[in-house]
Design an enzyme around this catalytic site. Structure first.
Site, PDB file in Angstrom:
ATOM      1  N   HIS A 154       0.816  -1.213   0.000  1.00  0.00           N
ATOM      2  CA  HIS A 154       0.000   0.000   0.000  1.00  0.00           C
ATOM      3  C   HIS A 154       0.853   1.268   0.000  1.00  0.00           C
ATOM      4  CE1 HIS A 154       0.829   0.667   4.332  1.00  0.00           C
ATOM      5  NE2 HIS A 154       0.773  -0.650   4.413  1.00  0.00           N
ATOM      6  N   ASP A 155       0.370   2.263  -0.738  1.00  0.00           N
ATOM      7  CA  ASP A 155       0.947   3.615  -0.772  1.00  0.00           C
ATOM      8  C   ASP A 155       2.350   3.651  -1.370  1.00  0.00           C
ATOM      9  OD1 ASP A 155      -1.304   4.901   0.776  1.00  0.00           O
ATOM     10  OD2 ASP A 155      -0.595   3.484   2.289  1.00  0.00           O
TER      11      ASP A 155
ATOM     12  N   GLY B 176       5.026  -0.954   2.679  1.00  0.00           N
ATOM     13  CA  GLY B 176       4.186   0.225   2.559  1.00  0.00           C
ATOM     14  C   GLY B 176       4.973   1.519   2.501  1.00  0.00           C
TER      15      GLY B 176
END
Length: 260
Positions: A121-122, A139
């Protein structure tokens, strides 16, 4: 005209461009958008609010856009954006962003993700990068353009990898790697410049020589790192030297080099 296998499931609401191929038993979620000329092989899942550009090839058993592996995720409106001309090989896992990280995971163009690569994520990935088998981006990792990550290499969350970096296979990256550098080891440290990459990319030998001199001033002298970086900004007009010096000054996780 699209070529969609009769066993594929395309949920209502999905948006497909032209000349798309979708293989057997693949599932495309209702919020997915796929650009022209993209090929998706069998047994692939593409879910969530995922936008995929043109002329990508996603191989079998990839999981693209499924929810983040973050215990704080609570169903927020998050997104995964993939650019054009990417090759995404078997058993890769790409997650969208999270509310705490800006809500977007973004992949650029012309990248190769070999088998079992994980993009968490991200994460932000630039263009023209290569990720060998089992490269793992935690992340909030940021990867600039023309980066090569060796196989079986995890990169710690929030790390930043500068342009033209090469990380050797089997390394463990826990700090930021500056542009144009070669890093390797567990834990990874700077081993010099990525000279092969520089020679392929830069036609002007003066740029390479300037980067060499800057590397020595930064990482092979007794000066404090911030002092050496500020001196380079004051004395050099070379844009690549300035990029390297600014990266050093802006690092959040530190630079893993062997101090004299």
């Amino acid at each position: 005209m699209n070529n969609i296998h009769k066993t594929a499931i395309i949920e209502e609401g999905a948006i497909l461009g032209d000349n798309i191929t979708i293989g057997a038993y693949t599932i495309i979620g209702s919020k997915v958008t796929i650009g022209d000329g993209t090929k998706i092989d069998s047994h692939t899942v593409i879910d969530g609010k995922t936008t995929i550009g043109k002329d990508n090839h996603i191989f079998s058993h990839a999981a693209i856009g499924t929810i983040p592996q973050d215990l704080k995720f609570d169903g927020e409106d998050v997104e995964l954006i993939i650019g054009d001309n990417n090759t995404i090989r078997e058993f890769t896992l790409f997650n969208p962003g999270t509310k705490g990280g800006g809500s977007i995971t973004k992949i650029g163009n012309n990248n190769l993700f070999m088998g079992y690569t994980h993009v968490a994520h991200d994460v932000i990935v630039g263009n023209n990068c290569v990720f060998a088998n089992c490269a793992t981006l935690a992340g909030h990792v940021e990867i600039d353009d023309f980066v090569v990550i060796g196989g079986l290499t995890p990169i710690h969350q929030f790390c930043k990898i500068g342009t033209q970096v090469m990380v050797g296979g089997g390394s463990v990256v826990t700090q930021d790697i500056p542009p144009f550098c070669l890093a390797e080891g567990n834990k990874a440290v700077l081993r010099g410049l990525n000279l092969n990459g520089l020679r392929r990319r830069f036609e002007n030998r003066d740029d390479i020589n300037a980067i060499k001199a800057a590397y020595k001033n930064l990482f092979e002298s007794a000066k404090p790192l911030s002092e050496a970086a500020n001196e380079l900004l004051e004395t050099s007009e070379n844009k690549y030297v300035k990029e390297l010096a600014n990266f050093v000054l802006e690092t959040k996780r530190g630079i893993p080099y062997n101090r004299k």
